[in-house]
Design a protein around this motif. Sequence first.
Motif, PDB file in Angstrom:
ATOM      1  N   GLY A 165       0.783  -1.225   0.000  1.00 52.72           N
ATOM      2  CA  GLY A 165       0.000   0.000   0.000  1.00 52.72           C
ATOM      3  C   GLY A 165       0.817   1.279   0.000  1.00 52.72           C
ATOM      4  N   THR A 166       2.131   1.199  -0.216  1.00 56.87           N
ATOM      5  CA  THR A 166       2.915   2.432  -0.194  1.00 56.87           C
ATOM      6  C   THR A 166       3.029   3.058  -1.589  1.00 56.87           C
ATOM      7  OG1 THR A 166       4.896   1.069  -0.335  1.00 56.87           O
ATOM      8  CG2 THR A 166       4.280   1.866   1.847  1.00 56.87           C
ATOM      9  N   GLY A 167       2.600   2.347  -2.614  1.00 57.02           N
ATOM     10  CA  GLY A 167       2.546   2.999  -3.922  1.00 57.02           C
ATOM     11  C   GLY A 167       3.452   2.434  -4.996  1.00 57.02           C
ATOM     12  N   LYS A 168       3.910   1.208  -4.841  1.00 53.22           N
ATOM     13  CA  LYS A 168       4.783   0.618  -5.861  1.00 53.22           C
ATOM     14  C   LYS A 168       4.067   0.497  -7.202  1.00 53.22           C
ATOM     15  CE  LYS A 168       5.258  -3.065  -3.363  1.00 53.22           C
ATOM     16  NZ  LYS A 168       4.523  -2.607  -2.190  1.00 53.22           N
ATOM     17  N   THR A 169       2.884  -0.095  -7.155  1.00 53.26           N
ATOM     18  CA  THR A 169       2.195  -0.375  -8.411  1.00 53.26           C
ATOM     19  C   THR A 169       1.764   0.903  -9.115  1.00 53.26           C
ATOM     20  OG1 THR A 169       1.448  -2.460  -7.492  1.00 53.26           O
ATOM     21  CG2 THR A 169       0.269  -1.652  -9.427  1.00 53.26           C
ATOM     22  N   ASN A 218      -6.734  -7.620 -10.929  1.00 50.00           N
ATOM     23  CA  ASN A 218      -7.399  -6.346 -11.201  1.00 50.00           C
ATOM     24  C   ASN A 218      -6.441  -5.278 -11.708  1.00 50.00           C
ATOM     25  OD1 ASN A 218     -10.128  -6.772 -10.841  1.00 50.00           O
ATOM     26  ND2 ASN A 218     -10.065  -6.369  -8.642  1.00 50.00           N
ATOM     27  N   GLU A 219      -5.183  -5.353 -11.258  1.00 49.95           N
ATOM     28  CA  GLU A 219      -4.218  -4.349 -11.709  1.00 49.95           C
ATOM     29  C   GLU A 219      -3.879  -4.537 -13.189  1.00 49.95           C
ATOM     30  OE1 GLU A 219      -2.167  -3.654  -7.348  1.00 49.95           O
ATOM     31  OE2 GLU A 219      -1.135  -4.907  -8.786  1.00 49.95           O
ATOM     32  N   MET A 220      -3.860  -5.780 -13.605  1.00 53.77           N
ATOM     33  CA  MET A 220      -3.644  -6.050 -15.024  1.00 53.77           C
ATOM     34  C   MET A 220      -4.838  -5.533 -15.831  1.00 53.77           C
ATOM     35  SD  MET A 220      -0.792  -7.679 -15.399  1.00 53.77           S
ATOM     36  CE  MET A 220      -0.200  -6.446 -14.319  1.00 53.77           C
ATOM     37  N   TYR A 274       1.701  11.495  -1.850  1.00 47.60           N
ATOM     38  CA  TYR A 274       2.164  10.650  -2.961  1.00 47.60           C
ATOM     39  C   TYR A 274       2.956  11.459  -3.974  1.00 47.60           C
ATOM     40  CZ  TYR A 274      -1.398   7.348  -1.324  1.00 47.60           C
ATOM     41  OH  TYR A 274      -2.158   6.502  -0.583  1.00 47.60           O
ATOM     42  N   PRO A 275       3.916  10.817  -4.656  1.00 45.74           N
ATOM     43  CA  PRO A 275       4.427   9.478  -4.401  1.00 45.74           C
ATOM     44  C   PRO A 275       5.179   9.445  -3.075  1.00 45.74           C
ATOM     45  CG  PRO A 275       5.720  10.563  -6.100  1.00 45.74           C
ATOM     46  CD  PRO A 275       4.584  11.470  -5.794  1.00 45.74           C
ATOM     47  N   ALA A 276       5.036   8.331  -2.343  1.00 49.21           N
ATOM     48  CA  ALA A 276       5.557   8.284  -0.979  1.00 49.21           C
ATOM     49  C   ALA A 276       7.038   7.923  -0.949  1.00 49.21           C
ATOM     50  CB  ALA A 276       4.730   7.292  -0.170  1.00 49.21           C
ATOM     51  N   ARG A 320       5.417  16.326  -3.928  1.00 45.95           N
ATOM     52  CA  ARG A 320       4.069  15.770  -3.979  1.00 45.95           C
ATOM     53  C   ARG A 320       3.528  15.894  -5.398  1.00 45.95           C
ATOM     54  NH1 ARG A 320      -1.155  17.562  -2.940  1.00 45.95           N
ATOM     55  NH2 ARG A 320      -0.488  19.673  -2.455  1.00 45.95           N
ATOM     56  N   GLN A 321       3.030  14.803  -5.924  1.00 45.85           N
ATOM     57  CA  GLN A 321       2.537  14.811  -7.295  1.00 45.85           C
ATOM     58  C   GLN A 321       1.564  13.665  -7.457  1.00 45.85           C
ATOM     59  OE1 GLN A 321       5.685  14.571 -10.224  1.00 45.85           O
ATOM     60  NE2 GLN A 321       4.270  14.742 -11.941  1.00 45.85           N
ATOM     61  N   SER A 322       0.285  13.993  -7.557  1.00 44.86           N
ATOM     62  CA  SER A 322      -0.705  12.924  -7.618  1.00 44.86           C
ATOM     63  C   SER A 322      -0.745  12.293  -8.997  1.00 44.86           C
ATOM     64  CB  SER A 322      -2.090  13.454  -7.270  1.00 44.86           C
ATOM     65  OG  SER A 322      -3.049  12.466  -7.600  1.00 44.86           O
ATOM     66  N   SER A 351      -8.161   1.964   0.991  1.00 44.78           N
ATOM     67  CA  SER A 351      -8.900   1.283  -0.059  1.00 44.78           C
ATOM     68  C   SER A 351      -8.210   1.630  -1.359  1.00 44.78           C
ATOM     69  CB  SER A 351     -10.355   1.749  -0.118  1.00 44.78           C
ATOM     70  OG  SER A 351     -10.913   1.316  -1.345  1.00 44.78           O
ATOM     71  N   ARG A 352      -7.631   0.628  -1.975  1.00 44.96           N
ATOM     72  CA  ARG A 352      -6.891   0.889  -3.211  1.00 44.96           C
ATOM     73  C   ARG A 352      -7.812   1.238  -4.371  1.00 44.96           C
ATOM     74  NH1 ARG A 352      -1.683  -1.920  -3.077  1.00 44.96           N
ATOM     75  NH2 ARG A 352      -1.535  -2.883  -1.052  1.00 44.96           N
ATOM     76  N   LEU A 353      -9.072   0.904  -4.221  1.00 46.80           N
ATOM     77  CA  LEU A 353      -9.969   1.140  -5.353  1.00 46.80           C
ATOM     78  C   LEU A 353     -10.761   2.421  -5.181  1.00 46.80           C
ATOM     79  CD1 LEU A 353     -11.201  -2.482  -6.105  1.00 46.80           C
ATOM     80  CD2 LEU A 353      -9.165  -1.289  -6.862  1.00 46.80           C
ATOM     81  N   ILE A 354     -10.442   3.185  -4.128  1.00 48.61           N
ATOM     82  CA  ILE A 354     -11.249   4.372  -3.827  1.00 48.61           C
ATOM     83  C   ILE A 354     -11.329   5.297  -5.045  1.00 48.61           C
ATOM     84  CG2 ILE A 354      -9.299   5.631  -2.773  1.00 48.61           C
ATOM     85  CD1 ILE A 354     -11.362   6.818  -0.795  1.00 48.61           C
ATOM     86  N   ASP A 355     -10.206   5.429  -5.758  1.00 50.12           N
ATOM     87  CA  ASP A 355     -10.213   6.369  -6.873  1.00 50.12           C
ATOM     88  C   ASP A 355     -11.117   5.906  -8.018  1.00 50.12           C
ATOM     89  OD1 ASP A 355      -7.969   8.218  -5.902  1.00 50.12           O
ATOM     90  OD2 ASP A 355      -7.077   6.234  -5.788  1.00 50.12           O
ATOM     91  N   GLN A 356     -11.442   4.614  -8.023  1.00 49.18           N
ATOM     92  CA  GLN A 356     -12.323   4.098  -9.074  1.00 49.18           C
ATOM     93  C   GLN A 356     -13.795   4.188  -8.694  1.00 49.18           C
ATOM     94  OE1 GLN A 356      -8.964   0.868 -10.080  1.00 49.18           O
ATOM     95  NE2 GLN A 356     -11.020   0.041 -10.053  1.00 49.18           N
TER      96      GLN A 356
END
Lengths: 573, 468
Positions: A219-223, A248-250, A407-409, A484-486, B353-358
């Motif tokens: 959950g730190t933002g790798k993907t 789901n990421e694919m 983010y990015p963290a 910071r850059q979303s 929640s990783r899907l929050i943005d969706q």
Amino acid sequence: MADAVISWVGGPIVHGRPKGSFAVGEAITVSDTQLLGEVIRVAHDRIVAQIYGDTTGLRPGTRLEGTGRALSVTLGPHLLGGIFDGLLRPLVGDDPTDRSVVFEPGLSLGDTILPGQSIGAVVENGTKRQIPTPPGLGGTIETILPAGTYPMADPVAQVRGEDGVVHGLGMLEIWPIRRSRPIQRRLVPNRPMVTGQRILDSLFPVARGGKAAIPGGFGTGKTVLQETLAKWCDADIIVYVGCGERGNEMAEVLHEFPQLLDPRTGRPLMERTVVIANTSNMPVAAREASIYTAVTVGEYFRDQGLHVALMADSTSRWAEALREVSGRLGELPAEAGYPAYLSSRLAEFYERAARVETLSGAEGSLTLIGAVSPPAGDFSEPVTSHTKRYVRSFWGLDRERAQARFYPAIHPLQSYSEDAEAFAAWWAAKGNDQWDAQRRMMLTLLEEEARLERMTRIVGKDALPPSQQMVITAADLINEAILRQSAFSENDRYCSPARQTRMLRLVIRAIDLGNAALEAGVAPQDIASLPVLRQLKRMGEDIAEDDPAAFDRLGRDLERAFAHLSEEVPHAS
Amino acid sequence: MRAEITLNGTGRSIEGPLLTLRRNVDIGLNEAVDVIAQDGTSRFGRIAALDDDSMVVEVLESTAGLALSDIRLRVRGEPLTFQIGPDILGRVLDGIGRPIDGGPPIAAAENRRIDGEVLNPALRALPTDFIETGVTAIDLMNSLVRGQKLPIFSGGGLPHDRLAMEIATQARLRSDAGETFSIVFVGIGISYDTAASFRHVMDETGALAHTVMFLNMANDPSAQRILTPRYALTAAEYLAFGLGHHVLVVMTDITNYCEALREVSAGHGEIPSRKGYPGYLYSDLATLYERAGWMTGVAGTVTQVPILTMPSDDISHPIPDLTGYITEGQIVLDRVLDRKGIYPPINVLPSLSRLIDQGIGDGYTDADHPALAHQLFASYSKAVRTRVLASVVGRDGLTESDQQHLDFADLFEKQLVHQDGRRGLEESFGIAWELLRKLPGAELMRLSDEQIERHLKEPRAEQETLDD
Ligand SMILES: Nc1ncnc2c1ncn2[C@@H]1O[C@H](COP(=O)(O)OP(=O)(O)O)[C@@H](O)[C@H]1O
Ligand SMILES: [Mg+2]
């Protein structure tokens, strides 16, 4: 070809009694199934193989057939825009290499050609995809088909090599995944890969042809970072491999990329992308292979004189697959259960990143970016610590930043780039000759602030002298305005070098003005609370790529605000 | 092929759950068998390994009392399957799908492999529909989306069961499109009390009619515990992908599942990884969690809310750690908040929640929802850091803005996280904007000037504009 009869089966591993000779690394098929496998050990009366699929229902007595060649994949122009499994078999639809496609020759009879050079192109949906000559097959064109529609698997040309032998050239090429493809020579990386992410480009750049790692707890933002790089970095080709991660990421990549346009070409991003998916619930042996498959695809495009970026999410899952298979083979475990060869496998993988002169003399590159998923977010574990030895850019993700949804963290004090200094010249050519100085100033301030932060935990913020309060204000500005850059902000998900330069200049100017005001006797909290600083901190989201005038206006506001501030100080001269 | 063969005298050894027999039947890896002892008791198992002359059966029930002589084997000729049909709803089953509510057997309409099919990633549809759970800390800041897998990380004695029940019975879509909901409740190694209280809530709210419960009790054999979520997810997939329902799967407690897996792995003599759990724990959990989702062209969805208790409240323990690496976020319960009397005691910072943005924003909830959520995270995390600072230097050593953040932290927990009954999303928005007014506007860096203007200007000013 040799064959064998299964004598033992358990999990993804089978043993077989061979008839004929098998080689280590040889691909095998299991008769009456779609299953593929690879020989890992051979003895005169037994072979051991791993199977790349669900072994449910396999039983002793079933026949294994040797293929006579190492585990290989089929490369070709059909890869772009597609999604494949760990052995490059298409995940949807029919086999794309079974089709007929429109071929356009790029050469005429009598032309000479070098490996890697294009013999022609496949034209599809208004795009041309080049067909390279495979390594070892240069020479003079003897025959070549005229433009037309042909089955992809058929030869389209014949070439007579220097040895006088005539070889057929097709649109497809078969290459063993564990063998790196030949090049003329390696070149020293000489410029950054532009990622459009400020914290990377401005603080911790990765070289074109370089290697970077993104370690971080869950959950730190790798993907998201990998996907962001895949979208916006200035590579010609993206190979995105989802290795042991979420389905789901694919699906997200497949849904999003066709709708996004490459800022440089205006074409859908999907057209430059190859997706390789071996998700966490797919057979684990194929997960191990998927990384090599991806690198092979990357090298295939590199050899055409293209710049390729490969994102592997996550290399830890690949290492775990190694561990699992090694455990089943009864090998002696080393650190944390990983086999002793973990480190050398990682080294081999990252060594395939390079800027090269291809066999045909062109320049190509393959940049590798691996996500690392350390258990409990602990960077001292084997995969992270070994990876650290082989990469030159290290982008450590920080749980606390991620929890604050900053983010990015990427933690600026736990990250580094060994190539940064070498790129000052590149930035100067882009119009920023202060880049190196700006970068150092920002890093120094961030470091200083971390020290002060620890101190304020003991003495309180108010007890700090004005100059140190100003350091905190400056670091806060750097964090909020630059780092910071979303990834989800329409304006800010991509930041061109020109826009980065504008933003850096404004921030550095604000810090200089702040220091000058402090010198002139302005109270630090009056500087920190200037409304114009809020505007700076939000400029990423608020000011679009195509609106340089807005940055100029902001610059003028900045000057005015500080001029105003100094006027108000009674004892300022 | 179904055959019952007597394998008298073919037994070679029983070691833990592993029964080695002479192989005198044509059988494949992973196929299901019933091991029938002399006294007629039957235990089921599957083929774990095979060679030329022997086969290893993994017995999925206790092997105590099993002797090598007089073992009979019934060969099912296929891997473990679940015979399932639509009248499963409203039923209570044991951990391997057998009715325990006194009702008739389930009429089978389909026979599904309990391991399910790997959902082809290329055929997955993206989860996007926002589910309103009625819990502010979730809806506002860690939104649940249809087809998501969002676990609750809890600790012993924390009210995760209550929260799970509330989500299961209160969750609804923003737009009611007249779709069919069902709930699959999965008790894994739970106590009779827990099972009874779940049943009670289900009965009371009338939810049981569209629920199927799988109950694997704490005293059931641990090998069966490994199968329970697989039977339950097979039922969920049948309801979702077969019948087109939107299925919410609540599974408790995954920690019991992992412990059973550890036990079985040790029984197989495998080399353990972290804390004795097998090295394949990640891949194994993935085969459960990845069964959540949505497929292109199929009406139904499977949403998972697995619950796990973190041993010693340690989020870095392998069970929560590996789960977090697979699931699409996590809701983390916190003992300190619980002690303060905050219910639900959700610590939003480690939650995600990783899907929050969706699932939120324009077209789903409100255009300003994403910015609001980000601002709450930024402000609360700053407030919590300030709290640490204040505990050392005292409130007086803080700047005015820091003091405001300190107050914000308390109000945030008491007014926003804490709630007494179900809250609609709009009500949650209202509370959140009200709280942000307590902070200096210039520091709300995640909100645009327009958003501040729209939501945070003084109520009096609002009055004036209305009068204009
Ligand atoms: N650069 C970013 N911009 C905006 N949101 C981000 C960014 N990076 C991460 N996030 C948020 O954090 C969540 C987790 O990120 P993810 O990349 O999935 O983590 P990891 O792969 O490290 O487990 C995402 O779902 C997203 O909401
Ligand atoms: Mg990830």
